[in-house]
Enzyme design. Sequence first.
Site: not given
Length: 270
Positions: A43-45, A176
């Site tokens: 998962l992205d930060p 995204r």
Amino acid sequence: MPPRGLEPAGLVLVDKPAGPSSFALVRQLRSATGARAGHAGTLDPFATGLLLVLLGAATRLAQYLVGLDKRYETLVDLRSTTASGDLQGEQLEEHDPPAADELERRLAALRGTIELRVPAVSAVKIAGERAYKLARAGVDVEMPIRTNQVHELELVDYEGGLARLRLHVSSGTYVRALADALGGHCVELRRTTVGPFAVADADPERIVAPLDVLPFLPLRELDEADAAAVRNGRAIAATEEGAVRLAHGGRLVAVGAGDGARIRPETVMP
């Protein structure tokens, strides 16, 4: 005594907060348990939600988890696009948000089988290097286009140019990229499920036993002789087809591949 780092073995469901990287949470569990550790999909930060962390000998089961469908909730700002498709990227363009009927048309075009370009700020490797590292270094690269399955794309709320969405997508789908295709960028992103696992069941103190890590695969109970054969890498007679869990005495012995006549062990547990 098992080799160092193989115990405890199993799966931990983590509810990742915004801020730390997925790798940072993996390192925390590795330090806390003394076991080798790895995740089954990052998962992205800035994102939150379900992170599957495998411990010990169960890390070898990651290959069966990474391809599972996922569900997300996201808030998309349709007033601008960014280089990364999220709030952390450089702003590229400001514009008026679409009217409600136009947004519905855009959403309809993104349901089913679609093609999306992988974001430049992603972990995909380009010529052996992570794309996000190239992007941070200012290297302009042509990102690949992937075919994705968007099983569900529901508009929950739309106000002030902010659209709240619920999604059910195939593995490898970048939310995204969907936000960018809609003409906006992700402000919030939360992963709620991965296959049969839900963020509501997350508990960093609980380790799911290896036998229960792959509940979506059929289970074949082995007698002692077949269990010994499988542990030694030998095939056994069976009618199952496809991937199957092989167990003996309440423990996962291996994951095998059946062809209708026999099962060949593919991933043997220590």
